[in-house]
Write a protein that holds these residues in place. Structure first.
Motif, mmCIF file in Angstrom:
data_model
loop_
_atom_site.group_PDB
_atom_site.id
_atom_site.type_symbol
_atom_site.label_atom_id
_atom_site.label_comp_id
_atom_site.label_asym_id
_atom_site.label_seq_id
_atom_site.Cartn_x
_atom_site.Cartn_y
_atom_site.Cartn_z
ATOM 1 N N GLY A 41 0.645 -1.321 -0.140
ATOM 2 C CA GLY A 41 -0.116 -0.039 -0.091
ATOM 3 C C GLY A 41 0.774 1.222 -0.133
ATOM 4 O O GLY A 41 0.338 2.391 0.004
ATOM 5 N N SER A 42 2.260 1.268 -0.160
ATOM 6 C CA SER A 42 3.114 2.377 -0.106
ATOM 7 C C SER A 42 2.787 3.274 -1.195
ATOM 8 O O SER A 42 3.175 4.482 -1.322
ATOM 9 C CB SER A 42 4.631 1.931 -0.122
ATOM 10 O OG SER A 42 4.538 1.413 -1.271
ATOM 11 N N TRP A 43 2.077 2.776 -2.377
ATOM 12 C CA TRP A 43 1.895 3.719 -3.440
ATOM 13 C C TRP A 43 0.544 4.282 -3.406
ATOM 14 O O TRP A 43 0.105 5.126 -4.367
ATOM 15 C CB TRP A 43 1.753 2.659 -4.661
ATOM 16 C CG TRP A 43 0.736 1.408 -4.489
ATOM 17 C CD1 TRP A 43 -0.387 1.543 -4.927
ATOM 18 C CD2 TRP A 43 0.983 0.067 -4.097
ATOM 19 N NE1 TRP A 43 -1.160 0.266 -4.592
ATOM 20 C CE2 TRP A 43 -0.314 -0.412 -4.159
ATOM 21 C CE3 TRP A 43 2.155 -0.584 -3.499
ATOM 22 C CZ2 TRP A 43 -0.385 -1.740 -3.583
ATOM 23 C CZ3 TRP A 43 2.087 -1.855 -3.142
ATOM 24 C CH2 TRP A 43 0.697 -2.282 -3.235
ATOM 25 N N VAL A 44 -0.467 4.125 -2.357
ATOM 26 C CA VAL A 44 -1.532 4.804 -2.175
ATOM 27 C C VAL A 44 -1.363 6.252 -2.142
ATOM 28 O O VAL A 44 -1.950 6.905 -2.656
ATOM 29 C CB VAL A 44 -2.485 4.122 -1.301
ATOM 30 C CG1 VAL A 44 -3.680 4.877 -0.863
ATOM 31 C CG2 VAL A 44 -2.731 2.510 -1.466
ATOM 32 N N PRO A 45 -0.598 6.503 -0.757
ATOM 33 C CA PRO A 45 -0.586 8.215 -0.606
ATOM 34 C C PRO A 45 -0.077 8.914 -1.939
ATOM 35 O O PRO A 45 0.883 8.470 -2.581
ATOM 36 C CB PRO A 45 0.210 8.130 0.660
ATOM 37 C CG PRO A 45 0.251 6.823 1.190
ATOM 38 C CD PRO A 45 0.126 5.819 0.055
ATOM 39 N N THR A 46 -0.758 10.123 -1.974
ATOM 40 C CA THR A 46 0.074 11.081 -2.856
ATOM 41 C C THR A 46 1.089 11.377 -2.675
ATOM 42 O O THR A 46 1.501 11.297 -1.533
ATOM 43 C CB THR A 46 -1.147 12.424 -3.205
ATOM 44 O OG1 THR A 46 -1.226 13.143 -1.869
ATOM 45 C CG2 THR A 46 -2.418 11.892 -3.906
ATOM 46 N N GLN A 47 1.873 11.600 -3.657
ATOM 47 C CA GLN A 47 3.416 12.102 -3.232
ATOM 48 C C GLN A 47 3.581 13.392 -2.226
ATOM 49 O O GLN A 47 2.898 14.169 -2.548
ATOM 50 C CB GLN A 47 4.238 12.242 -4.647
ATOM 51 C CG GLN A 47 4.429 11.156 -5.442
ATOM 52 C CD GLN A 47 5.095 11.428 -6.560
ATOM 53 O OE1 GLN A 47 5.828 12.130 -6.863
ATOM 54 N NE2 GLN A 47 4.600 10.505 -7.855
ATOM 55 N N SER A 48 4.498 13.346 -1.663
ATOM 56 C CA SER A 48 4.574 14.500 -0.691
ATOM 57 C C SER A 48 5.594 15.544 -1.349
ATOM 58 O O SER A 48 6.064 15.449 -2.565
ATOM 59 C CB SER A 48 5.371 14.149 0.642
ATOM 60 O OG SER A 48 6.706 13.860 0.215
ATOM 61 N N ARG A 49 5.586 16.625 -0.950
ATOM 62 C CA ARG A 49 6.459 17.774 -1.288
ATOM 63 C C ARG A 49 7.831 17.556 -1.394
ATOM 64 O O ARG A 49 8.504 17.605 -2.141
ATOM 65 C CB ARG A 49 6.138 19.075 -0.463
ATOM 66 C CG ARG A 49 4.764 19.796 -0.675
ATOM 67 C CD ARG A 49 4.515 21.010 0.224
ATOM 68 N NE ARG A 49 3.137 21.430 -0.126
ATOM 69 C CZ ARG A 49 1.944 21.228 0.343
ATOM 70 N NH1 ARG A 49 1.899 19.942 0.982
ATOM 71 N NH2 ARG A 49 1.017 21.746 -0.047
ATOM 72 N N ASP A 50 8.235 16.603 -0.258
ATOM 73 C CA ASP A 50 9.803 16.285 -0.329
ATOM 74 C C ASP A 50 9.994 15.396 -1.321
ATOM 75 O O ASP A 50 11.069 15.327 -2.152
ATOM 76 C CB ASP A 50 9.949 15.591 1.144
ATOM 77 C CG ASP A 50 10.064 16.688 2.122
ATOM 78 O OD1 ASP A 50 10.410 17.961 1.879
ATOM 79 O OD2 ASP A 50 10.202 16.238 3.345
ATOM 80 N N GLU A 51 8.784 14.639 -1.718
ATOM 81 C CA GLU A 51 9.219 13.736 -2.827
ATOM 82 C C GLU A 51 9.063 14.459 -4.100
ATOM 83 O O GLU A 51 9.663 14.091 -5.201
ATOM 84 C CB GLU A 51 7.865 12.627 -2.654
ATOM 85 C CG GLU A 51 8.216 11.681 -1.805
ATOM 86 C CD GLU A 51 7.192 10.473 -1.809
ATOM 87 O OE1 GLU A 51 7.411 9.205 -2.064
ATOM 88 O OE2 GLU A 51 5.806 10.942 -1.641
ATOM 89 N N ALA A 52 8.142 15.534 -4.318
ATOM 90 C CA ALA A 52 8.470 16.369 -5.415
ATOM 91 C C ALA A 52 9.821 16.897 -5.697
ATOM 92 O O ALA A 52 10.199 17.153 -6.740
ATOM 93 C CB ALA A 52 7.437 17.362 -5.302
ATOM 94 N N ALA A 53 10.284 17.036 -4.462
ATOM 95 C CA ALA A 53 11.798 17.592 -4.568
ATOM 96 C C ALA A 53 12.738 16.620 -5.256
ATOM 97 O O ALA A 53 13.663 16.847 -5.996
ATOM 98 C CB ALA A 53 12.300 18.048 -3.306
ATOM 99 N N THR A 54 12.522 15.263 -4.828
ATOM 100 C CA THR A 54 13.218 14.260 -5.365
ATOM 101 C C THR A 54 13.064 14.273 -7.095
ATOM 102 O O THR A 54 13.986 13.947 -7.709
ATOM 103 C CB THR A 54 12.861 12.868 -4.741
ATOM 104 O OG1 THR A 54 13.144 12.926 -3.190
ATOM 105 C CG2 THR A 54 13.595 11.846 -5.400
ATOM 106 N N VAL A 55 11.636 14.103 -7.352
ATOM 107 C CA VAL A 55 11.521 14.205 -8.631
ATOM 108 C C VAL A 55 12.016 15.342 -9.493
ATOM 109 O O VAL A 55 12.647 15.369 -10.418
ATOM 110 C CB VAL A 55 9.913 14.071 -8.770
ATOM 111 C CG1 VAL A 55 9.417 14.254 -10.504
ATOM 112 C CG2 VAL A 55 9.266 12.673 -8.438
ATOM 113 N N SER A 56 11.764 16.494 -9.007
ATOM 114 C CA SER A 56 12.270 17.524 -9.376
ATOM 115 C C SER A 56 14.030 17.506 -9.735
ATOM 116 O O SER A 56 14.670 18.055 -10.805
ATOM 117 C CB SER A 56 12.283 18.985 -8.469
ATOM 118 O OG SER A 56 12.975 20.021 -8.983
#
Length: 504
Positions: free
Chosen positions: A30-45
């Protein structure tokens, strides 16, 4: 009473592997259920750049995460970016941390205590939380346990060959998170009183180490060099921790619970009680375990106290989430405490109490809005939005478009400034409404997304939008942001455009 028989390596390895597999599955479910966090957006960025662009960005921000970003870029370039692939390494790291705790508990206590310690680690709410985020929290939690395991093994089986592994593990821990280096002084001091298999007292020279302990010390010192260089390089990027508030009585009251079990004080209290039982057992079985109490208590407590002290006398640095690397110490103590219970039925009940106490937290961590309400924002925009709707947003909110490019529709972002690549930063620049008012000409539908904390700016800008003929409704409010939809008729837009030509 736990058996004092020597650790059987094969048995410990089998148990560690089993706990690794179980924890990876438990945390990953279920780790894929929550929408990505702002910190994860930093990882993607960070990872959606060329290597040269990533290097340029690190000159301005997040250099302390350089190792994490580089590793994630290699991984995501191969498998592609999705919520699952972003978080899968964290779930594996949590499994690795739990497996290593089995090894450490077996070394410092008994094999049975090691197995129980690994199970405690597997259901720890902090562990099940960091495993659902594509950030370095799970990584440096596992690296911290690895470092302690290597240092303990080097003390048990002295050899010059330990220098390199200990140095690499030290650099890894500090490279994943500089704060993790706060555990190094505990390890250095512990080396002066290592465990003796025969329980004999050691003769310690005034400035020397017991025989065979220098490889670990040299490894720790060598590995600390790149960490110090990294910390020195990051000193000019302190703005990235400006969001941390000074310690308050409320935050200090939670220093023993939140780093271990966020929003679950019951789980933390149970774990601390079992850890206390582990300390009692250690006090009664000191033979071959000299310094174990200092090692585990120091690892669990010293980093948090150091951050609180620095935050009180210098600048705010204390954040409960940064202390995830201390969880392994409490898991080992708790495992030892459960194993010390003579009545097996009572030990079973104690062991079962932790996963039961963590059930609610585990469930909440796997809801859509567990990290952020981006899913709700996107749903509101999708339901109420029209193609081409204009948008005004700000960096805290605009990060959503990094993780979910189509979440805010396809309309123009009226207050867009320089893009994140050209400014060598994590986020696109966003301009205040006063600087982009001419862009409002002809706009009849406008999404306005503002961080909750920016109340003064939001009040002024909404007032100006109303002056220009917009009528707005607050459609969504979370702890972090507000989502407004403003509309006006063609006639109102024409009258508002006239006001834009009039000096204010």
């Amino acid at each position: 009473m736990p058996s004092s028989a020597p650790t059987r390596t094969a048995s410990v390895v089998v148990r560690a592997v089993a706990v690794f597999v179980m924890t990876t599955g438990l945390v990953g479910a279920g780790s894929w259920v929550p929408t990505q966090s702002r910190d994860e957006a930093a990882t993607v960025s960070a990872v959606t750049r060329t290597w040269a662009q990533l290097g340029q960005m690190l000159q301005n921000v997040d250099v302390v995460h350089a190792l994490f970003y580089a590793t994630m870029k290699v991984w995501l370039d191969v498998v592609g970016i999705s919520t699952l692939t972003l978080r899968a390494p964290s779930a594996v790291a949590c499994g690795l941390a739990a497996g290593l705790v089995v090894v450490l508990g077996s070394l410092l206590f008994t094999p049975r205590a090691g197995l129980l310690a690994g199970l405690v680690m597997a259901v720890c709410p902090r562990v099940t939380l960091v495993g659902t985020e594509g950030r370095s929290g799970a990584w440096f939690t596992a690296a911290a346990v690895l470092l302690v395991v290597l240092v303990v093994l080097s003390a048990r089986r002295p050899s010059a060959l330990w220098v390199l592994p200990v140095a690499l593990a030290t650099a890894l821990v500090g490279g994943l998170h500089v704060y993790s280096a706060l555990m190094l002084p505990v390890l250095v001091v512990w080396l002066w009183a290592p465990p003796d298999p025969e329980g004999r007292p050691r003769r310690i020279l005034r400035l020397g180490l017991p025989p065979g302990r220098w490889p670990a010390l040299v490894g720790l010192l060598l590995g600390a060099v790149p960490v110090v260089v990294l910390a020195w390089r990051a000193r000019g990027q302190q703005a990235q921790v400006d969001w941390i508030d000074p310690p308050t009585p409320e935050s200090l009251a939670k220093i023993a619970t939140e780093p271990l079990a966020p929003l679950n004080g019951l789980w933390a209290v149970l774990c601390w009680a079992m850890a206390a039982a582990g300390l009692v057992w250690l006090s009664r079985h000191r033979k071959g375990r000299r310094g174990t109490t200092f090692l585990l208590v120091g690892w669990a407590v010293v980093p948090g106290l150091a951050l609180i002290t620095v935050s009180a006398v210098w600048t705010p640095l204390y954040s409960q989430r940064y202390l995830a690397f201390c969880v392994g110490a409490l898991a080992v103590l708790a495992g030892g405490g459960i194993a010390s219970v003579r009545r097996r039925w009572l030990a079973f009940c104690l062991a079962a109490a932790l996963p039961l106490a963590g059930t609610t937290t585990y469930r909440d961590q796997r809801t859509v809005d567990a990290w952020d309400s981006w899913g709700q924002i996107a749903a509101v925009v999708a339901y109420r939005g029209n193609p081409g709707d204009a948008v005004i947003d700000y960096p805290l909110v605009s990060a959503i478009t990094v993780s979910y490019p189509g979440a805010l529709g396809t309309g123009p972002v009226l207050n867009a400034g320089a893009d994140r690549l050209s400014r060598h930063y994590l986020w696109d620049d966003r301009l205040p409404l006063s600087a982009v008012e001419p862009r409002l000409r002809g706009v009849q539908r406008l999404w306005y997304l503002s961080p909750v904390a920016d109340e003064a700016q939001r009040t002024l800008e909404i007032r100006r939008l109303r002056e220009l003929g917009f009528s707005g409704d607050l459609l969504e409010r979370s702890d972090a942001e507000q989502t407004w939809l403003f509309t006006r008729t063609a006639a109102q837009a024409e009258r508002g455009d006239l006001l834009l030509r009039t000096p204010r």
